[in-house]
Design a protein around this motif. Structure first.
Motif, PDB file in Angstrom:
ATOM      1  N   ALA A  47      -1.066  15.665   2.975  1.00 50.40           N
ATOM      2  CA  ALA A  47      -0.570  16.372   4.161  1.00 50.40           C
ATOM      3  C   ALA A  47       0.350  17.516   3.758  1.00 50.40           C
ATOM      4  CB  ALA A  47       0.151  15.399   5.088  1.00 50.40           C
ATOM      5  N   PHE A  48       1.176  17.282   2.739  1.00 51.45           N
ATOM      6  CA  PHE A  48       2.086  18.315   2.256  1.00 51.45           C
ATOM      7  C   PHE A  48       1.299  19.492   1.690  1.00 51.45           C
ATOM      8  CE2 PHE A  48       4.843  20.165  -1.028  1.00 51.45           C
ATOM      9  CZ  PHE A  48       5.932  20.498  -0.256  1.00 51.45           C
ATOM     10  N   GLU A  49       0.254  19.206   0.911  1.00 53.28           N
ATOM     11  CA  GLU A  49      -0.589  20.265   0.362  1.00 53.28           C
ATOM     12  C   GLU A  49      -1.230  21.087   1.472  1.00 53.28           C
ATOM     13  OE1 GLU A  49      -1.262  21.383  -2.729  1.00 53.28           O
ATOM     14  OE2 GLU A  49       0.260  20.023  -3.527  1.00 53.28           O
ATOM     15  N   ARG A  50      -1.747  20.404   2.501  1.00 55.56           N
ATOM     16  CA  ARG A  50      -2.361  21.122   3.627  1.00 55.56           C
ATOM     17  C   ARG A  50      -1.333  21.994   4.330  1.00 55.56           C
ATOM     18  NH1 ARG A  50      -4.685  16.033   4.487  1.00 55.56           N
ATOM     19  NH2 ARG A  50      -3.242  15.644   6.199  1.00 55.56           N
ATOM     20  N   ALA A  51      -0.120  21.490   4.487  1.00 56.26           N
ATOM     21  CA  ALA A  51       0.931  22.270   5.152  1.00 56.26           C
ATOM     22  C   ALA A  51       1.291  23.496   4.322  1.00 56.26           C
ATOM     23  CB  ALA A  51       2.158  21.402   5.389  1.00 56.26           C
ATOM     24  N   LEU A  52       1.389  23.327   3.005  1.00 57.62           N
ATOM     25  CA  LEU A  52       1.700  24.469   2.138  1.00 57.62           C
ATOM     26  C   LEU A  52       0.615  25.532   2.224  1.00 57.62           C
ATOM     27  CD1 LEU A  52       3.115  23.202  -1.269  1.00 57.62           C
ATOM     28  CD2 LEU A  52       4.206  24.675   0.390  1.00 57.62           C
ATOM     29  N   GLU A  53      -0.637  25.103   2.134  1.00 58.86           N
ATOM     30  CA  GLU A  53      -1.736  26.052   2.192  1.00 58.86           C
ATOM     31  C   GLU A  53      -1.792  26.740   3.552  1.00 58.86           C
ATOM     32  OE1 GLU A  53      -5.197  23.844   1.112  1.00 58.86           O
ATOM     33  OE2 GLU A  53      -4.481  23.517  -0.922  1.00 58.86           O
ATOM     34  N   GLY A  54      -1.532  26.001   4.618  1.00 61.70           N
ATOM     35  CA  GLY A  54      -1.550  26.563   5.962  1.00 61.70           C
ATOM     36  C   GLY A  54      -0.432  27.565   6.185  1.00 61.70           C
ATOM     37  N   ALA A  55       0.680  27.378   5.477  1.00 59.99           N
ATOM     38  CA  ALA A  55       1.823  28.270   5.624  1.00 59.99           C
ATOM     39  C   ALA A  55       1.733  29.462   4.679  1.00 59.99           C
ATOM     40  CB  ALA A  55       3.118  27.498   5.366  1.00 59.99           C
ATOM     41  N   GLY A  56       0.640  29.549   3.934  1.00 62.88           N
ATOM     42  CA  GLY A  56       0.481  30.674   3.023  1.00 62.88           C
ATOM     43  C   GLY A  56       1.112  30.435   1.678  1.00 62.88           C
ATOM     44  N   GLY A  57       1.512  29.212   1.420  1.00 58.11           N
ATOM     45  CA  GLY A  57       2.100  28.871   0.129  1.00 58.11           C
ATOM     46  C   GLY A  57       1.026  28.685  -0.914  1.00 58.11           C
ATOM     47  N   SER A  92       0.819  -1.212   0.000  1.00 59.37           N
ATOM     48  CA  SER A  92       0.000   0.000   0.000  1.00 59.37           C
ATOM     49  C   SER A  92       0.850   1.258   0.000  1.00 59.37           C
ATOM     50  CB  SER A  92      -0.946  -0.004   1.198  1.00 59.37           C
ATOM     51  OG  SER A  92      -0.207   0.021   2.396  1.00 59.37           O
ATOM     52  N   VAL A  93       1.986   1.189  -0.683  1.00 61.20           N
ATOM     53  CA  VAL A  93       2.866   2.356  -0.761  1.00 61.20           C
ATOM     54  C   VAL A  93       2.154   3.510  -1.455  1.00 61.20           C
ATOM     55  CG1 VAL A  93       5.018   3.239  -1.748  1.00 61.20           C
ATOM     56  CG2 VAL A  93       4.968   0.997  -0.674  1.00 61.20           C
ATOM     57  N   GLY A  94       1.350   3.209  -2.481  1.00 64.33           N
ATOM     58  CA  GLY A  94       0.616   4.254  -3.196  1.00 64.33           C
ATOM     59  C   GLY A  94      -0.303   5.029  -2.269  1.00 64.33           C
ATOM     60  N   ALA A  95      -0.988   4.310  -1.373  1.00 67.04           N
ATOM     61  CA  ALA A  95      -1.881   4.983  -0.423  1.00 67.04           C
ATOM     62  C   ALA A  95      -1.080   5.836   0.544  1.00 67.04           C
ATOM     63  CB  ALA A  95      -2.711   3.949   0.342  1.00 67.04           C
ATOM     64  N   THR A  96       0.062   5.345   0.970  1.00 68.76           N
ATOM     65  CA  THR A  96       0.911   6.104   1.886  1.00 68.76           C
ATOM     66  C   THR A  96       1.428   7.372   1.217  1.00 68.76           C
ATOM     67  OG1 THR A  96       1.565   4.053   2.961  1.00 68.76           O
ATOM     68  CG2 THR A  96       2.963   5.973   3.347  1.00 68.76           C
ATOM     69  N   VAL A  97       1.843   7.233  -0.047  1.00 63.72           N
ATOM     70  CA  VAL A  97       2.340   8.396  -0.795  1.00 63.72           C
ATOM     71  C   VAL A  97       1.217   9.416  -0.974  1.00 63.72           C
ATOM     72  CG1 VAL A  97       3.174   9.153  -3.058  1.00 63.72           C
ATOM     73  CG2 VAL A  97       4.177   7.145  -1.971  1.00 63.72           C
ATOM     74  N   ARG A  98       0.019   8.942  -1.291  1.00 63.99           N
ATOM     75  CA  ARG A  98      -1.120   9.841  -1.480  1.00 63.99           C
ATOM     76  C   ARG A  98      -1.418  10.610  -0.197  1.00 63.99           C
ATOM     77  NH1 ARG A  98      -3.829   6.478  -3.998  1.00 63.99           N
ATOM     78  NH2 ARG A  98      -4.868   5.466  -2.247  1.00 63.99           N
ATOM     79  N   LYS A  99      -1.388   9.918   0.937  1.00 66.09           N
ATOM     80  CA  LYS A  99      -1.632  10.586   2.220  1.00 66.09           C
ATOM     81  C   LYS A  99      -0.552  11.625   2.511  1.00 66.09           C
ATOM     82  CE  LYS A  99      -4.094   6.790   4.433  1.00 66.09           C
ATOM     83  NZ  LYS A  99      -4.045   5.774   5.489  1.00 66.09           N
ATOM     84  N   ALA A 100       0.690  11.281   2.187  1.00 66.30           N
ATOM     85  CA  ALA A 100       1.788  12.219   2.416  1.00 66.30           C
ATOM     86  C   ALA A 100       1.639  13.455   1.537  1.00 66.30           C
ATOM     87  CB  ALA A 100       3.126  11.534   2.161  1.00 66.30           C
TER      88      ALA A 100
END
Length: 82
Positions: free
Chosen positions: A32-42, A21-29
């Motif tokens: 999370a990265f997108e949420r972090a970027l948006e939260g940081a004003g990126g 399930s590496v694909g699912a793990t990558v998708r979740k990561a």
């Protein structure tokens, strides 16, 4: 008599079918990265997000307000000069 055991193996975590399930793990990561970027004003790579649309509308309103202030100043200047 070795039996296959469900769970993490040498190739990584397995889902209920025993497949990697590496694909699912990558998708979740990535999410999370997108949420972090948006939260940081990126900037999100998701395209025209609602925040981006709102920002464009605010910029347009700011430009209209600026143009209006310039017109008002010009009218005052013209009325004093005449």
């Amino acid at each position: 008599a070795n039996k296959a055991v469900a769970g993490p193996g040498p190739s990584g975590p397995n889902d209920e079918d025993g497949q990697n399930s590496v694909g699912a793990t990558v998708r979740k990561a990535e999410e999370a990265f997108e949420r972090a970027l948006e939260g940081a004003g990126g900037v999100s790579s998701a395209g025209a997000s609602p925040d981006r649309v709102d920002a464009a509308k605010r910029a347009e309103l700011d430009e209209l307000a600026r143009s209006n202030r310039i017109k008002e100043r010009l009218e005052v200047f013209k009325s004093r000069g005449s």
